[in-house]
Design a protein around this motif. Sequence first.
Motif, PDB file in Angstrom:
ATOM      1  N   TRP A  31     -29.694 -30.810  14.695  1.00 23.37           N
ATOM      2  CA  TRP A  31     -28.441 -30.381  14.082  1.00 23.37           C
ATOM      3  C   TRP A  31     -28.578 -30.517  12.570  1.00 23.37           C
ATOM      4  CZ3 TRP A  31     -24.214 -27.707  14.609  1.00 23.37           C
ATOM      5  CH2 TRP A  31     -23.183 -27.864  13.662  1.00 23.37           C
ATOM      6  N   ILE A  32     -28.340 -29.431  11.860  1.00 27.34           N
ATOM      7  CA  ILE A  32     -28.380 -29.426  10.394  1.00 27.34           C
ATOM      8  C   ILE A  32     -27.022 -28.943   9.910  1.00 27.34           C
ATOM      9  CG2 ILE A  32     -29.507 -28.510   8.332  1.00 27.34           C
ATOM     10  CD1 ILE A  32     -31.967 -27.911  10.135  1.00 27.34           C
ATOM     11  N   PRO A  33     -26.238 -29.792   9.267  1.00 23.63           N
ATOM     12  CA  PRO A  33     -24.903 -29.374   8.822  1.00 23.63           C
ATOM     13  C   PRO A  33     -24.975 -28.266   7.785  1.00 23.63           C
ATOM     14  CG  PRO A  33     -25.470 -31.518   7.894  1.00 23.63           C
ATOM     15  CD  PRO A  33     -26.551 -31.178   8.880  1.00 23.63           C
ATOM     16  N   GLY A  34     -23.948 -27.439   7.748  1.00 20.70           N
ATOM     17  CA  GLY A  34     -23.897 -26.332   6.800  1.00 20.70           C
ATOM     18  C   GLY A  34     -24.008 -26.818   5.365  1.00 20.70           C
ATOM     19  N   GLY A  35     -24.780 -26.106   4.570  1.00 18.50           N
ATOM     20  CA  GLY A  35     -24.934 -26.453   3.168  1.00 18.50           C
ATOM     21  C   GLY A  35     -26.044 -27.433   2.881  1.00 18.50           C
ATOM     22  N   ALA A  36     -26.685 -27.964   3.920  1.00 21.51           N
ATOM     23  CA  ALA A  36     -27.767 -28.935   3.709  1.00 21.51           C
ATOM     24  C   ALA A  36     -29.057 -28.206   3.330  1.00 21.51           C
ATOM     25  CB  ALA A  36     -27.998 -29.770   4.965  1.00 21.51           C
ATOM     26  N   LEU A  37     -29.662 -28.625   2.230  1.00 19.76           N
ATOM     27  CA  LEU A  37     -30.952 -28.068   1.834  1.00 19.76           C
ATOM     28  C   LEU A  37     -32.004 -28.574   2.810  1.00 19.76           C
ATOM     29  CD1 LEU A  37     -32.568 -26.475  -0.303  1.00 19.76           C
ATOM     30  CD2 LEU A  37     -32.864 -28.638  -1.537  1.00 19.76           C
ATOM     31  N   PRO A  89     -19.061 -24.558   8.899  1.00 23.57           N
ATOM     32  CA  PRO A  89     -18.670 -25.970   8.789  1.00 23.57           C
ATOM     33  C   PRO A  89     -17.172 -26.196   8.931  1.00 23.57           C
ATOM     34  CG  PRO A  89     -20.213 -25.381   7.045  1.00 23.57           C
ATOM     35  CD  PRO A  89     -19.833 -24.104   7.737  1.00 23.57           C
ATOM     36  N   ALA A  90     -16.377 -25.177   8.654  1.00 28.23           N
ATOM     37  CA  ALA A  90     -14.921 -25.334   8.724  1.00 28.23           C
ATOM     38  C   ALA A  90     -14.386 -25.187  10.145  1.00 28.23           C
ATOM     39  CB  ALA A  90     -14.250 -24.306   7.816  1.00 28.23           C
ATOM     40  N   VAL A  91     -15.243 -24.795  11.084  1.00 32.23           N
ATOM     41  CA  VAL A  91     -14.770 -24.487  12.433  1.00 32.23           C
ATOM     42  C   VAL A  91     -14.365 -25.734  13.214  1.00 32.23           C
ATOM     43  CG1 VAL A  91     -15.550 -23.658  14.692  1.00 32.23           C
ATOM     44  CG2 VAL A  91     -15.959 -22.286  12.659  1.00 32.23           C
ATOM     45  N   ASP A  92     -15.143 -26.807  13.119  1.00 32.12           N
ATOM     46  CA  ASP A  92     -14.885 -27.980  13.952  1.00 32.12           C
ATOM     47  C   ASP A  92     -15.261 -29.251  13.207  1.00 32.12           C
ATOM     48  OD1 ASP A  92     -14.780 -29.955  16.002  1.00 32.12           O
ATOM     49  OD2 ASP A  92     -15.131 -28.409  17.508  1.00 32.12           O
ATOM     50  N   ALA A  93     -14.274 -30.057  12.878  1.00 33.02           N
ATOM     51  CA  ALA A  93     -14.509 -31.283  12.107  1.00 33.02           C
ATOM     52  C   ALA A  93     -15.216 -32.349  12.921  1.00 33.02           C
ATOM     53  CB  ALA A  93     -13.172 -31.830  11.589  1.00 33.02           C
ATOM     54  N   ARG A  94     -15.313 -32.162  14.240  1.00 31.77           N
ATOM     55  CA  ARG A  94     -15.954 -33.179  15.080  1.00 31.77           C
ATOM     56  C   ARG A  94     -17.477 -33.112  15.039  1.00 31.77           C
ATOM     57  NH1 ARG A  94     -14.057 -31.606  20.716  1.00 31.77           N
ATOM     58  NH2 ARG A  94     -14.559 -29.579  19.792  1.00 31.77           N
ATOM     59  N   LEU A  95     -18.020 -32.029  14.517  1.00 30.42           N
ATOM     60  CA  LEU A  95     -19.476 -31.866  14.511  1.00 30.42           C
ATOM     61  C   LEU A  95     -20.114 -32.859  13.539  1.00 30.42           C
ATOM     62  CD1 LEU A  95     -19.538 -27.979  14.600  1.00 30.42           C
ATOM     63  CD2 LEU A  95     -20.055 -29.549  16.482  1.00 30.42           C
ATOM     64  N   PRO A  96     -21.384 -33.260  13.789  1.00 30.57           N
ATOM     65  CA  PRO A  96     -22.037 -34.267  12.933  1.00 30.57           C
ATOM     66  C   PRO A  96     -22.046 -33.863  11.460  1.00 30.57           C
ATOM     67  CG  PRO A  96     -23.332 -33.860  14.918  1.00 30.57           C
ATOM     68  CD  PRO A  96     -22.249 -32.830  14.894  1.00 30.57           C
ATOM     69  N   LYS A  97     -21.940 -34.856  10.604  1.00 25.89           N
ATOM     70  CA  LYS A  97     -21.895 -34.615   9.154  1.00 25.89           C
ATOM     71  C   LYS A  97     -23.281 -34.721   8.508  1.00 25.89           C
ATOM     72  CE  LYS A  97     -17.381 -34.220   9.057  1.00 25.89           C
ATOM     73  NZ  LYS A  97     -17.148 -34.272  10.508  1.00 25.89           N
ATOM     74  N   THR A  98     -24.245 -35.253   9.241  1.00 24.65           N
ATOM     75  CA  THR A  98     -25.596 -35.424   8.712  1.00 24.65           C
ATOM     76  C   THR A  98     -26.610 -34.825   9.673  1.00 24.65           C
ATOM     77  OG1 THR A  98     -25.805 -37.607   9.749  1.00 24.65           O
ATOM     78  CG2 THR A  98     -24.977 -37.547   7.475  1.00 24.65           C
TER      79      THR A  98
END
Length: 204
Positions: A10-16, A34-43
């Motif tokens: 899993w690679i969060p949106g915007g991660a280089l 990234p705006a679709v679901d706040a429950r998804l991993p942040k890292t």
Amino acid sequence: MGRAAASAIWIPGGALHAIKVTGALEGYNAFVDPAVDARLPKTCCAVSVTPLLRELLTRAAHLPYFYEEGSANTRLVAVLLDELAAARVENLHLPMPIDPRLRSIADAMIASPANRGTLEIWARHAGLSERTLLRLIKRETGMSFGRWRQQLGVVLAVKWLAGGASIQQVTSDLGYESVPSFVTMFRKALGTSPGRYMAERHSG
């Protein structure tokens, strides 16, 4: 994610990021706003893929770019997001240090993972005091020296086992004196034995 795999990255949106693959790979990418679901991993992390999640990803890969809101496809994607949010994070993260002295140690360990040198030996290798080595590696990786070295062993073990190596060969290549000592380390890190771990990831 490979067709028969039970893990995904899993690679969060915007991660280089950059991805390097060894050998043949067949799999799917799922791009999620990234705006679709706040429950998804942040890292960035490795997540466990259930048979349901695997099938949802396979189906979603063949959806049209645009589909009607409220349709069966909308419901399928909603369940896919639910499964992604609920996926268990696996302990396969290995943060790499940036400091060139630490990287020299990391590179040497990767090149010769059976080298079970002490903290003193590795500090001397990099021209550091033991105290400085401990401070730097904690700052750059968030792990102690021993924990980082163990995590390297776990990551290498999973890689080699997936490539067809036997548990005995991995034990030897990582410098463990016996198979039980390696299995104990692996079980503590990933919650199950190497054999069961790999069987689960090559089922289905």
